[in-house]
Structure formats: C-alpha cells, structure tokens
Scaffold this active site. Structure first.
Site, PDB file in Angstrom:
ATOM      1  N   GLU A 297       0.878  -1.178   0.000  1.00 44.38           N
ATOM      2  CA  GLU A 297       0.000   0.000   0.000  1.00 44.38           C
ATOM      3  C   GLU A 297       0.913   1.224   0.000  1.00 44.38           C
ATOM      4  O   GLU A 297       1.576   1.518   0.992  1.00 44.38           O
ATOM      5  CB  GLU A 297      -0.907  -0.100   1.235  1.00 44.38           C
ATOM      6  CG  GLU A 297      -1.763   1.100   1.484  1.00 44.38           C
ATOM      7  CD  GLU A 297      -2.477   1.602   0.253  1.00 44.38           C
ATOM      8  OE1 GLU A 297      -2.330   2.813  -0.036  1.00 44.38           O
ATOM      9  OE2 GLU A 297      -3.148   0.813  -0.431  1.00 44.38           O
TER      10      GLU A 297
ATOM     11  N   CYS B 139       4.482  -2.619  -8.399  1.00 48.34           N
ATOM     12  CA  CYS B 139       3.114  -2.244  -8.002  1.00 48.34           C
ATOM     13  C   CYS B 139       3.125  -0.998  -7.106  1.00 48.34           C
ATOM     14  O   CYS B 139       3.356   0.089  -7.603  1.00 48.34           O
ATOM     15  CB  CYS B 139       2.388  -3.430  -7.390  1.00 48.34           C
ATOM     16  SG  CYS B 139       0.606  -3.246  -7.511  1.00 48.34           S
TER      17      CYS B 139
ATOM     18  N   ARG C  56      -4.739  -5.147  -7.553  1.00 48.15           N
ATOM     19  CA  ARG C  56      -5.117  -3.725  -7.401  1.00 48.15           C
ATOM     20  C   ARG C  56      -4.025  -2.836  -8.008  1.00 48.15           C
ATOM     21  O   ARG C  56      -3.492  -1.920  -7.382  1.00 48.15           O
ATOM     22  CB  ARG C  56      -5.374  -3.383  -5.924  1.00 48.15           C
ATOM     23  CG  ARG C  56      -6.552  -4.192  -5.358  1.00 48.15           C
ATOM     24  CD  ARG C  56      -7.154  -3.602  -4.105  1.00 48.15           C
ATOM     25  NE  ARG C  56      -6.170  -3.291  -3.099  1.00 48.15           N
ATOM     26  CZ  ARG C  56      -5.890  -2.056  -2.679  1.00 48.15           C
ATOM     27  NH1 ARG C  56      -6.517  -1.019  -3.169  1.00 48.15           N
ATOM     28  NH2 ARG C  56      -4.978  -1.871  -1.758  1.00 48.15           N
TER      29      ARG C  56
ATOM     30  N   HIS D 177       3.526  -8.211 -10.152  1.00 48.49           N
ATOM     31  CA  HIS D 177       4.308  -8.769  -9.035  1.00 48.49           C
ATOM     32  C   HIS D 177       5.201  -9.921  -9.490  1.00 48.49           C
ATOM     33  O   HIS D 177       4.853 -11.086  -9.260  1.00 48.49           O
ATOM     34  CB  HIS D 177       3.362  -9.274  -7.944  1.00 48.49           C
ATOM     35  CG  HIS D 177       2.650  -8.202  -7.205  1.00 48.49           C
ATOM     36  ND1 HIS D 177       3.154  -7.626  -6.060  1.00 48.49           N
ATOM     37  CD2 HIS D 177       1.483  -7.574  -7.454  1.00 48.49           C
ATOM     38  CE1 HIS D 177       2.322  -6.694  -5.627  1.00 48.49           C
ATOM     39  NE2 HIS D 177       1.297  -6.643  -6.458  1.00 48.49           N
TER      40      HIS D 177
ATOM     41  N   GLU E 230       7.657 -11.063  -8.110  1.00 44.85           N
ATOM     42  CA  GLU E 230       8.125 -11.822  -6.936  1.00 44.85           C
ATOM     43  C   GLU E 230       7.162 -12.935  -6.552  1.00 44.85           C
ATOM     44  O   GLU E 230       7.487 -13.774  -5.715  1.00 44.85           O
ATOM     45  CB  GLU E 230       8.350 -10.860  -5.752  1.00 44.85           C
ATOM     46  CG  GLU E 230       7.097 -10.292  -5.087  1.00 44.85           C
ATOM     47  CD  GLU E 230       6.415  -9.175  -5.883  1.00 44.85           C
ATOM     48  OE1 GLU E 230       6.801  -8.911  -7.032  1.00 44.85           O
ATOM     49  OE2 GLU E 230       5.471  -8.573  -5.322  1.00 44.85           O
TER      50      GLU E 230
END
Ligand code: GLN
Length: 192
Positions: free
Chosen positions: A48, A78, A140, A175, A177
């Site tokens: 976030e 992200c 997201r 992502h 990872e």
C-alpha cells in the site's frame, strides 16, 4: 554475492527476498537508513503505497532513498512503481520521481482488481534474459498512463506498459516476486 535491499516497512517484502535468493543475490531487509550503505540496489515492494510513504517519512527514509536512487538502481513493483513515478493520480500523492512516467493507482477498477495473465515481453527483454511468455500477477494494480523520452517499454498488457526501464531503474506494475519465473529479478541484478 550482490546485496540487494528490500524496503521492509510494509507489503510483500518477504516474497522479494525469496525471489532474490532464487536469482542468486543476498536480500537485505531495509528498515533503517544506515542499511542503505550496505546495498548495491534497492527494491520497493508491492503493498500500500500511501502507508509506505507515511512509514518512510516516519523513519526518515524518504530523503535517503531519494538520494540513493540518484546513483544506484531501484526496482519498484506495483505500490513500489507508484512510489517511483514522476506523477501519481487517483488519488495524487507524493513520489520519488525516479522514472519519467505518470501512473494512475487502482486503475483496473473494483470488479476485476486482480488477475494473472501471460505477457509476451518485448524481444529485448527476452534477449537479455531468456525467451518465452512472462506470467504476471496484477493485484489492485496501477496503470502507467504516460511515458516520456528515455523510458523503455519491456512488456505491455492490453496496450499499456507494465514493465519499463529508465537508465538504472526498473518498474513493474505487476508482481514478479509472486511467480517462480525469476527473469525480471535477474534483469535487475544485471543493472547492479
Ligand atoms: N493499490 C496499491 C496502492 O495504490 C498497490 C497495490 C499493490 O501493490 N499490490 O498503493
């Protein structure tokens, strides 16, 4: 062995640590300014971005990381991509401006906010790593709305850039990872 920092205040830093180990580097979980002196590059993970921004300011890390990025490679995924952009919208917030892109947060909307797709990365990405499609997990995710000169697109999804490079810096809106394909992390290690 190359030492790569992973900003570890919030988000999926542990997954980046594991990905770095698979790619042959030693992760350093960065929580304090002093640790920036021990690393060759830094990853800003997913999570976030607003929370990470607040915690970086609280820990006195924001200006130090901005300075680190002036000479060393930084890789943002992200939320990390949002932190690295020059311009952030939806809503607007502060960022490092390490790469000359404008990014819109949570841009895929609520109904379809997460997905796994297979990208067909640019030939250059495949030449520099290994050939083949690239599995990409979007959660997201933001969308890169503008790129400026000097930004190289290494993969697109649905016509939008999702993996870009500018000089020593690397940015993914997905992502890497979270999959077993470590080519994106290896590409970053090549830049150190
Ligand atoms: N939506 C988050 C943000 O705006 C990013 C999501 C993620 O990192 N998976 O910061």
């Amino acid at each position: 062995m190359k030492k790569v920092g992973v900003l570890s205040l919030q988000g999926d830093f542990a997954a980046h640590g594991a990905a770095l180990e698979r790619a042959g580097a030693e992760p350093v979980y960065v929580r304090e300014r002093e640790q920036l002196g021990q690393i060759d590059g830094l990853i800003l993970p997913g999570g976030e971005s607003t929370t990470m921004l607040k915690l970086m300011r609280y820990e006195g890390l924001f200006d130090c990381i901005a300075g680190f990025g002036q000479t060393k490679p930084v890789f943002g995924t992200c939320a990390g991509a949002i932190l690295m952009a020059r311009d952030v919208s939806h809503p607007a917030q502060d960022s490092f401006g390490m790469v000359d892109i404008a990014i819109e947060r949570n841009a895929y909307g609520r109904q379809i906010d997460s997905r796994v797709v297979t990208l067909d990365p640019a030939p250059e990405f495949q030449q520099r790593t290994a050939p083949g499609g690239l599995e990409a997990v979007f959660i997201r995710a933001p969308i890169i709305r503008h790129i400026n000169g000097g930004v190289k697109v290494l993969a697109e999804y649905d016509g939008d850039p999702v993996l870009i490079e500018q000089g020593r810096h690397l940015v993914a809106t997905f992502h890497p990872e979270l999959t077993s394909d470590d080519r994106v992390h290896r590409l970053f290690l090549e830049k150190l």
